[in-house]
Design an enzyme around this catalytic site. Structure first.
Site, mmCIF file in Angstrom:
data_model
loop_
_atom_site.group_PDB
_atom_site.id
_atom_site.type_symbol
_atom_site.label_atom_id
_atom_site.label_comp_id
_atom_site.label_asym_id
_atom_site.label_seq_id
_atom_site.Cartn_x
_atom_site.Cartn_y
_atom_site.Cartn_z
ATOM 1 N N ILE A 154 9.104 6.946 -0.127
ATOM 2 C CA ILE A 154 9.185 6.044 -1.271
ATOM 3 C C ILE A 154 9.286 6.780 -2.603
ATOM 4 C CG2 ILE A 154 7.816 4.337 -2.578
ATOM 5 C CD1 ILE A 154 6.767 3.398 0.205
ATOM 6 N N HIS B 280 -3.560 -9.857 -4.825
ATOM 7 C CA HIS B 280 -4.928 -9.642 -4.333
ATOM 8 C C HIS B 280 -5.899 -9.287 -5.458
ATOM 9 C CE1 HIS B 280 -2.961 -8.740 -0.186
ATOM 10 N NE2 HIS B 280 -3.223 -10.014 -0.336
ATOM 11 N N VAL C 132 -4.361 -3.478 -5.542
ATOM 12 C CA VAL C 132 -5.374 -3.836 -6.553
ATOM 13 C C VAL C 132 -5.663 -2.647 -7.463
ATOM 14 C CG1 VAL C 132 -6.435 -5.571 -5.048
ATOM 15 C CG2 VAL C 132 -7.313 -3.219 -5.006
ATOM 16 N N ASP C 133 -4.802 -1.605 -7.389
ATOM 17 C CA ASP C 133 -5.110 -0.349 -8.075
ATOM 18 C C ASP C 133 -4.656 -0.302 -9.537
ATOM 19 O OD1 ASP C 133 -2.295 0.167 -7.865
ATOM 20 O OD2 ASP C 133 -2.603 1.102 -5.902
ATOM 21 N N THR D 173 0.243 5.409 -1.634
ATOM 22 C CA THR D 173 -0.346 6.467 -0.799
ATOM 23 C C THR D 173 -0.070 7.846 -1.404
ATOM 24 O OG1 THR D 173 1.578 6.252 0.648
ATOM 25 C CG2 THR D 173 -0.453 5.252 1.414
ATOM 26 N N CYS E 175 -17.893 -12.526 -12.356
ATOM 27 C CA CYS E 175 -19.163 -13.090 -11.917
ATOM 28 C C CYS E 175 -18.894 -14.276 -11.003
ATOM 29 C CB CYS E 175 -19.986 -13.529 -13.127
ATOM 30 S SG CYS E 175 -21.482 -14.423 -12.631
ATOM 31 N N SER F 200 4.453 -3.499 5.043
ATOM 32 C CA SER F 200 4.901 -3.720 6.421
ATOM 33 C C SER F 200 5.392 -5.149 6.622
ATOM 34 C CB SER F 200 3.750 -3.434 7.384
ATOM 35 O OG SER F 200 2.637 -4.245 7.036
ATOM 36 N N CYS G 86 -25.319 -14.528 -16.922
ATOM 37 C CA CYS G 86 -26.085 -15.553 -16.186
ATOM 38 C C CYS G 86 -26.952 -14.984 -15.069
ATOM 39 C CB CYS G 86 -25.127 -16.601 -15.616
ATOM 40 S SG CYS G 86 -24.229 -16.051 -14.140
ATOM 41 N N ALA H 176 0.809 -1.225 0.000
ATOM 42 C CA ALA H 176 0.000 0.000 0.000
ATOM 43 C C ALA H 176 0.841 1.273 0.000
ATOM 44 C CB ALA H 176 -0.926 -0.002 1.207
HETATM 45 ZN ZN ZN Z 1 -22.319 -14.910 -14.732
#
Ligand code: ZN
Length: 243
Positions: A228, A111, A93-94, A16, A119, A186, A147, A12
């Site tokens: 950083i 992640h 996840v960015d 930041t 889905c 960390s 679906c 993370a």
């Molecule tokens: Zn689906």
């Protein structure tokens, strides 16, 4: 002498400076707020439509901030362009490493990614952008168009397992690399944290760039505590000119 394979594990802290807070770390926002944590916990998300509606609203509001890569993300992309073999393993996840220019195939997202939806019924994937456009247009819990199943972000929520293939590739990169840089993490969340130990065990030069001490500092060849967005560009420039 062959050029080093550089593995970069990012957490993370690298994002930041792009305005993205630490959501999921041990001291992250979600861990401090049980109600917010429910929005990203698989069991609650799947069983409670109200949680899903709140989760979509949160994603829409986050998306409006449109975070951009910062100097640290750009430095990683520049190192890759300079010809040094680089692999990124990220807890984020960015998608900012890819947005900065690192080819997607060189980024392992432990992640998952918040830039796609999946889905839970049929596994169909699509851009987050399209799902958020549906939310904007009034669908407060947009179902899968194939679906009718429950859609979620393509992130690993609390209560979900990491993708074994992504994790396997991350371990392989960690064992093969000559330099392993842990930046903005960390190193307290497994299995990502353990990768630092695996790297050191396999003879990689372990470099830690993090404001706070980590459990792996004693194993590191170098520990850098300066911010950083200045420390990482300087460090990577040094690596790229070592030849
Ligand atoms: Zn689906």
């Amino acid at each position: 002498m062959s050029r080093p394979l550089v593995a970069i594990l990012s957490g993370a802290g690298i994002s930041t400076d792009s305005g993205i807070p630490d959501y999921r770390g041990p001291n992250g926002l979600w861990r401090k707020d049980p109600e917010a944590e429910k929005l990203v916990t698989y069991e609650y998300y799947m069983s409670d439509p109200d949680i899903r509606r709140r989760s979509w609203r949160m994603r829409r509001d986050t998306d409006r901030l449109a975070p951009e890569p910062n100097a640290a993300h750009r430095a990683v992309a520049e190192l890759e362009r300079s010809g040094v073999p680089v692999r990124v393993i990220t807890q984020n996840v960015d998608g900012l490493h890819q947005l900065a220019g690192v080819p997607a195939r060189k980024v392992l997202e432990l992640h998952g990614t918040a830039r796609a939806v999946v889905c839970t019924g049929c596994g169909a994937r699509g851009p987050m952008e399209d799902a958020l456009a549906r939310v904007e247009a009034g669908e407060d819990d947009p179902p899968c168009r194939t679906c009718g199943g429950i859609l979620k972000s393509a992130t690993v929520m609390f209560g979900q397992r990491l993708d074994p293939e992504v994790l396997g590739n991350a371990v392989a990169v960690t064992k093969a690399c000559t330099v392993f840089i842990a930046v903005g993490t960390s190193l307290q969340v497994q299995p990502a944290a353990g990768l630092a130990g695996v790297a050191a065990d396999h003879g990689a030069r372990l470099i830690i760039v993090n404001a706070e001490p980590t459990p792996y500092d004693d194993l590191a060849a170098e520990v850098i505590r300066t911010p950083i967005s200045t420390a990482l560009p300087a460090l990577l420039h040094r690596l790229s000119t070592m030849g």
